[in-house]
Design a protein around this motif. Structure first.
Motif, PDB file in Angstrom:
ATOM      1  N   SER A  66       0.847  -1.199   0.000  1.00 32.67           N
ATOM      2  CA  SER A  66       0.000   0.000   0.000  1.00 32.67           C
ATOM      3  C   SER A  66       0.881   1.247   0.000  1.00 32.67           C
ATOM      4  O   SER A  66       0.582   2.219  -0.702  1.00 32.67           O
ATOM      5  CB  SER A  66      -0.943  -0.004   1.198  1.00 32.67           C
ATOM      6  N   SER A  67       1.985   1.211   0.770  1.00 30.76           N
ATOM      7  CA  SER A  67       2.872   2.379   0.756  1.00 30.76           C
ATOM      8  C   SER A  67       3.502   2.544  -0.620  1.00 30.76           C
ATOM      9  O   SER A  67       3.720   3.664  -1.085  1.00 30.76           O
ATOM     10  CB  SER A  67       3.975   2.246   1.795  1.00 30.76           C
ATOM     11  N   ALA A  68       3.815   1.410  -1.260  1.00 27.59           N
ATOM     12  CA  ALA A  68       4.427   1.491  -2.587  1.00 27.59           C
ATOM     13  C   ALA A  68       3.451   2.112  -3.578  1.00 27.59           C
ATOM     14  O   ALA A  68       3.808   2.985  -4.364  1.00 27.59           O
ATOM     15  CB  ALA A  68       4.838   0.106  -3.052  1.00 27.59           C
ATOM     16  N   ALA A  69       2.174   1.678  -3.515  1.00 21.50           N
ATOM     17  CA  ALA A  69       1.173   2.222  -4.432  1.00 21.50           C
ATOM     18  C   ALA A  69       0.975   3.713  -4.171  1.00 21.50           C
ATOM     19  O   ALA A  69       0.733   4.487  -5.100  1.00 21.50           O
ATOM     20  CB  ALA A  69      -0.150   1.479  -4.266  1.00 21.50           C
ATOM     21  N   SER A  87      14.503  -1.192   4.826  1.00 19.46           N
ATOM     22  CA  SER A  87      13.162  -0.663   4.970  1.00 19.46           C
ATOM     23  C   SER A  87      12.891   0.255   3.787  1.00 19.46           C
ATOM     24  O   SER A  87      13.726   1.071   3.431  1.00 19.46           O
ATOM     25  CB  SER A  87      13.040   0.121   6.278  1.00 19.46           C
ATOM     26  N   PRO A  88      11.711   0.100   3.153  1.00 17.91           N
ATOM     27  CA  PRO A  88      11.440   0.880   1.940  1.00 17.91           C
ATOM     28  C   PRO A  88      11.300   2.369   2.246  1.00 17.91           C
ATOM     29  O   PRO A  88      10.946   2.745   3.359  1.00 17.91           O
ATOM     30  CB  PRO A  88      10.124   0.293   1.441  1.00 17.91           C
ATOM     31  N   GLN A  89      11.576   3.181   1.238  1.00 22.88           N
ATOM     32  CA  GLN A  89      11.524   4.627   1.428  1.00 22.88           C
ATOM     33  C   GLN A  89      10.108   5.185   1.298  1.00 22.88           C
ATOM     34  O   GLN A  89       9.829   6.277   1.768  1.00 22.88           O
ATOM     35  CB  GLN A  89      12.430   5.319   0.404  1.00 22.88           C
ATOM     36  N   ASP A  90       9.206   4.384   0.636  1.00 17.60           N
ATOM     37  CA  ASP A  90       7.853   4.911   0.436  1.00 17.60           C
ATOM     38  C   ASP A  90       7.201   5.186   1.776  1.00 17.60           C
ATOM     39  O   ASP A  90       7.431   4.462   2.738  1.00 17.60           O
ATOM     40  CB  ASP A  90       6.972   3.884  -0.290  1.00 17.60           C
ATOM     41  N   ALA A 132       2.499   4.199  11.720  1.00 17.28           N
ATOM     42  CA  ALA A 132       3.927   4.523  11.820  1.00 17.28           C
ATOM     43  C   ALA A 132       4.362   5.392  10.655  1.00 17.28           C
ATOM     44  O   ALA A 132       5.536   5.714  10.543  1.00 17.28           O
ATOM     45  CB  ALA A 132       4.745   3.238  11.866  1.00 17.28           C
ATOM     46  N   SER A 133       3.423   5.696   9.766  1.00 15.28           N
ATOM     47  CA  SER A 133       3.590   6.486   8.545  1.00 15.28           C
ATOM     48  C   SER A 133       4.595   5.874   7.579  1.00 15.28           C
ATOM     49  O   SER A 133       4.953   6.486   6.588  1.00 15.28           O
ATOM     50  CB  SER A 133       3.923   7.946   8.846  1.00 15.28           C
ATOM     51  N   LYS A 134       5.090   4.652   7.831  1.00 12.63           N
ATOM     52  CA  LYS A 134       5.829   3.914   6.793  1.00 12.63           C
ATOM     53  C   LYS A 134       5.885   2.438   7.145  1.00 12.63           C
ATOM     54  O   LYS A 134       5.635   2.053   8.289  1.00 12.63           O
ATOM     55  CB  LYS A 134       7.235   4.491   6.618  1.00 12.63           C
ATOM     56  N   ALA A 135       6.225   1.638   6.146  1.00  6.71           N
ATOM     57  CA  ALA A 135       6.318   0.199   6.373  1.00  6.71           C
ATOM     58  C   ALA A 135       7.742  -0.145   6.787  1.00  6.71           C
ATOM     59  O   ALA A 135       8.670   0.608   6.543  1.00  6.71           O
ATOM     60  CB  ALA A 135       5.936  -0.558   5.109  1.00  6.71           C
ATOM     61  N   ALA A 136       7.907  -1.299   7.444  1.00  7.20           N
ATOM     62  CA  ALA A 136       9.242  -1.711   7.857  1.00  7.20           C
ATOM     63  C   ALA A 136       9.366  -3.215   7.689  1.00  7.20           C
ATOM     64  O   ALA A 136       8.367  -3.931   7.681  1.00  7.20           O
ATOM     65  CB  ALA A 136       9.489  -1.325   9.314  1.00  7.20           C
ATOM     66  N   GLN A 137      10.616  -3.677   7.521  1.00  8.11           N
ATOM     67  CA  GLN A 137      10.857  -5.118   7.443  1.00  8.11           C
ATOM     68  C   GLN A 137      10.366  -5.777   8.725  1.00  8.11           C
ATOM     69  O   GLN A 137      10.533  -5.237   9.803  1.00  8.11           O
ATOM     70  CB  GLN A 137      12.363  -5.397   7.323  1.00  8.11           C
TER      71      GLN A 137
END
Lengths: 323, 326
Positions: A87-90, A150-153, A241-246
Motif C-alpha cells: 500500500s505504501s508502494a502504491a 526498509s522501503p523509502q515509500d 507509523a507512517s511507513k512500512a518496515a521489514q
C-alpha cells in the motif's frame, strides 16, 4: 418485558465461562494497574489502549475465522508486512496511486490468502505447512522488492487518517475500523449460512461435506478473508507509523493466536465466539501495556506473557479427559 | 521378498528425503567454486548439522502427532547458557556441557508436562513456553557476547583425520545414543502408536503418557544439543528472536521434507535429518550459481512451496472423496 427476560436468560445460558474469565482478568489487570498509577483508569489511557488493540483486533479477526475451521494461518507476519509495503508502494504513484493504495494492499493480502486456501482446500496440504511456505515466499518477494532495507515509500494521507485521525471526536478511526470489521464478522458468523458452515466444517468437515456444503469453496474464501484482514491490519500499521518496515508483522503472529485462544475459541475448530476474541485482544494489549508502563525489562515481559497464557489456558482451555 | 517390501514402504519418506538431498548436494558440490573437497564438506556439514539437530527434535514430537513451536527458543536458550557455562578447565567444560544438555531436556520435559498433565493443545502450549524460554535467554544474554572453550569447539567443528567433518560424526553419534534406543524402546513404539491413533493406543493399554513425556524430553535434549553446537560454531551466545523463530519454522519444513507426517505416526528422525540437510543445501544452491543473495529467501520459499505441493499427488489415488477429510 417478558421478551427481555427471555433474552437475558438465553444470553446467560450462552455465556461462555472462557469469555467471563477473560473479561474478569481484564478487570483484574485494570485494578492492578490502577494500584500502580491512577492514570490507568483515565479515559485517555483507555482510548489509547483501545487504539493499539484495534490493529491486533482486526488481524485476530481473520485468524479467528481460520481457527474456527480447525486450521491455522502462519503466513500472517509477512502478509501484514506485504499489506503495509504494497500500500505504501502504491501511494508513491501520484494521485491515482494514493487513491488505490488501501485497496491494493488488501488485494495483495487476499491473493496470498487465496493461495493458502487453494493449498488447504483443494490440494489438501496441512494448513500449518502451506501457510509456512507462502509466508516464506511473501518474505522472499518483499526482500527482493525492498533490497533488504526498509522501503523509502511512506504511507498515503488517507492511510494515516484511517489509523490516527478522528471522524467522531475522541474515538480514533482505527477503533471505528475494528468496530466495523468486528460487526461484519459477527454478522457473518451468526447470521449467514456461510458462518454456520464455518462452524460446521470446524466440527467435522466430512459431515459438513455430506450435508451438501461446498466445503472447499468455503475454506478457500475464509483463507482469502484472513489474508485480506491481515493485510488491512498492515495498512493501518503503516499509516500509524507512517511507513512500512521489514518484519513489522512478526510481533503479531503469536499475540493473534493467543488472543483467539484466550477468548475461548477451540484451536481444534468449531467452537468460539467473537466476544471472546475481543476479550482476548484487550487482555493481551493491556498486559503488554501494563508490563511496559511498569518498565519491566523485555525478558521479564516475555516470561510473564508466556506464564499468563499458560495459566489462563489451564483455567479453561483444557481438553476433556474422556476420549 | 515380502519383508523387503514392507521395509521399503515403511521408509519411503526417509528414502525420498535421502534422494532429494543427494541430488541437491551433487548439484551444489559440482558447481561449488572451491570444488568438491574436505573443506567444502566441512562447511556444509557444520551448517547442516545445526538444523538437523533441531529437525530431529521436532520430528520426535511430530511423530506423537504433536508439534513443538518452542524448539527454536530452546535452541536459543541453550546457546546463551552454553556461552556462560562451557568455559574454563576441562572438568568445568564437561560439567557445563552436561548442565546445558540437562537444561534442554528440562525445557522439553516442561513442554511434555504442560501437554500431558495440563491437557493443552501442543501448538498453543509450546508458543507460550517458547516465550518463557526466550525471556530466560534474553535475561542470560541481553546483548550478544560470552565465549566458549575454543579447544573443544574447534575439535567438534573441525575435521577428523583431516578428512571427516567432526560435526557430522558427532551427529551420527547422537543418533545412535538418542534416536536408535528410543525408537526401539517401548516408549518409542508407543510414540508411533499414539501418533497414528491415540484412541486405539489408549484402548490397547499403550503407555501414552510415558511415550509423550519421553518424546518431548528427548526433543528438548536434541534442541539443546543443537544450541550447544551453535555456540561451538559462533563462539558466542545471542538471544536472537528472529533466528530462533526461523529455526522453529525451518525445523517444521525439514520434518515435512523428510517424510515425517504432521498427522503423526509416520516417519523417523533419520528422515528429518536428511530433510534438514536437503533444505540447507537448497538454500545455499543460489550462492554457488552466483545469484544475488537477495533472491535467496524467495528461492527457498518457492522450493518449499513446490515441495509441499508435491504431496498433493497423493490425491490422485483417492477413490472415495470422503477420504479427503481425514
Amino acid at each position: 418485558m417478558n421478551a427481555i427476560t427471555a433474552r437475558l436468560s438465553s444470553f446467560r445460558r450462552h455465556l461462555d465461562p472462557a469469555v467471563i474469565t477473560a473479561f474478569a482478568c481484564i478487570l483484574l489487570l485494570l485494578f492492578l494497574g490502577s494500584l500502580y498509577s491512577r492514570n490507568f483508569l483515565s479515559p485517555e489511557y483507555l482510548l489509547q489502549q483501545l487504539k493499539v488493540a484495534s490493529f491486533l483486533g482486526i488481524i485476530a479477526t481473520g485468524m479467528m475465522l481460520v481457527i474456527l475451521l480447525g486450521q491455522i494461518d502462519l503466513s500472517l507476519p509477512w502478509v501484514v508486512t506485504v499489506g503495509a509495503m504494497m500500500s505504501s508502494a502504491a501511494a508513491g504513484f501520484g494521485h491515482t496511486g494514493a487513491m488505490l493504495a488501501i485497496p491494493f494492499g488488501i488485494f495483495c493480502g487476499v491473493l496470498i490468502g487465496l493461495v493458502n486456501g487453494f493449498g488447504v482446500a483443494y490440494l489438501r496440504i496441512p494448513s500449518m505447512i502451506i501457510t509456512l511456505a507462502t509466508n516464506a515466499v511473501a518474505q522472499g518477494l518483499m526482500v527482493v522488492y525492498t533490497g533488504g532495507f526498509s522501503p523509502q515509500d511512506s504511507a498515503s494521507p488517507t492511510m494515516r487518517y484511517l489509523a490516527t485521525g478522528f471522524i467522531i471526536p475522541s474515538i480514533p478511526n482505527s477503533v471505528l475500523c475494528w468496530i466495523i470489521v468486528g460487526a461484519a464478522a459477527v454478522f457473518l458468523m451468526n447470521r449467514t449460512g456461510f458462518g454456520r458452515s464455518i462452524y460446521g466444517i470446524g466440527n467435522r468437515e466430512r459431515a459438513a461435506y455430506l450435508s451438501g456444503i461446498n466445503t472447499r469453496r468455503i475454506v478457500l474464501t475464509v483463507f482469502g478473508i484472513s489474508g485480506g484482514l491481515a493485510a488491512f491490519g498492515g495498512v493501518l500499521l503503516a499509516g500509524y507509523a507512517s511507513k512500512a518496515a521489514q518484519s513489522m508483522g512478526d510481533a503479531y503472529l503469536l499475540p493473534a493466536i493467543a488472543a483467539v485462544v484466550l477468548g475461548g475459541t477451540s484451536i481444534l475448530g468449531g467452537r468460539g465466539s467473537y466476544l471472546g476474541t475481543v476479550a482476548g485482544v484487550l487482555l493481551i494489549t493491556l498486559l503488554q501495556s501494563i508490563l511496559s508502563v511498569m518498565q519491566m525489562p523485555e525478558f521479564g515481559r516475555q516470561i510473564i506473557y508466556g506464564l499468563v497464557i499458560i495459566m489462563m489456558l489451564l483455567l479453561y482451555g483444557r481438553e476433556s479427559l474422556s476420549r | 521378498m515380502k519383508q523387503w517390501r514392507f521395509w521399503f514402504v515403511e521408509h519411503r519418506g526417509t528414502l525420498m528425503a535421502l534422494v532429494i538431498f543427494v541430488v541437491m548436494f551433487l548439484i551444489y558440490a559440482s558447481n561449488h567454486p572451491a570444488g568438491f573437497g574436505a573443506n567444502m564438506v566441512q562447511t556444509a556439514s557444520n551448517k547442516g548439522v545445526l538444523l538437523a539437530f533441531v529437525a530431529m527434535a521436532q520430528s520426535l514430537v511430530v511423530i506423537t502427532s504433536g508439534i513443538d513451536l518452542s524448539v527454536g527458543m530452546v535452541f536459543t536458550l541453550t546457546n546463551c547458557l552454553a556461552s556462560w557455562l562451557v568455559v574454563g578447565s576441562p572438568a568445568q567444560v564437561i560439567l557445563g556441557i552436561i548442565a546445558v544438555l540437562a537444561v534442554g531436556a528440562v525445557c522439553g520435559a516442561i513442554n511434555g508436562c504442560v501437554v500431558i498433565y495440563g491437557r493443552l493443545q501442543p501448538i498453543v502450549a509450546t508458543i507460550a513456553t517458547g516465550a518463557i524460554y526466550y525471556g530466560i535467554a534474553l535475561a542470560l544474554r541481553p546483548f550478544p557476547g560470552g565465549t566458549v572453550n575454543e579447544t573443544i569447539a574447534d575439535a567438534l567443528t573441525g575435521k577428523l583425520f583431516n578428512f571427516i567433518p567432526a560435526s557430522l560424526v558427532a551427529m551420527i553419534a547422537i543418533v545412535f545414543v538418542v534416536w536408535v534406543p528410543f525408537s526401539r524402546s517401548v516408549a518409542g513404539r508407543a510414540a508411533y502408536a499414539v501418533g497414528s491413533s491415540e484412541t486405539a493406543a489408549y484402548m490397547s493399554g499403550v503407555p501414552i503418557k510415558r511415550a509423550k513425556f519421553f518424546a518431548y524430553t528427548l526433543s528438548g535434549l536434541l534442541a539443546g544439543t543443537g544450541g550447544l553446537f551453535l555456540t561451538f560454531f559462533t563462539y558466542t551466545g545471542e538471544a536472537a528472536y528472529a533466528s530462533g523463530n526461523a529455526y522453529t519454522l525451518f525445523s517444521i519444513a525439514s520434518v515435512v521434507l523428510g517424510g515425517v507426517s504432521l498427522m503423526g505416526g509416520k516417519g523417523s528422525a533419520i528422515g528429518a535429518i536428511f530433510g534438514a540437510l536437503a533444505f540447507r543445501t537448497i538454500g545455499d544452491l543460489l550462492f554457488v550459481f552466483d545469484f544475488d543473495p537477495l533472491w535467496q529467501p524467495l528461492f527457498q520459499g518457492v522450493v518449499l512451496l513446490l515441495a509441499v505441493s508435491l504431496s498433493a499427488f497423493g490425491l490422485l489415488r483417492v477413490r472415495n472423496r470422503l477420504d479427503w477429510f481425514t
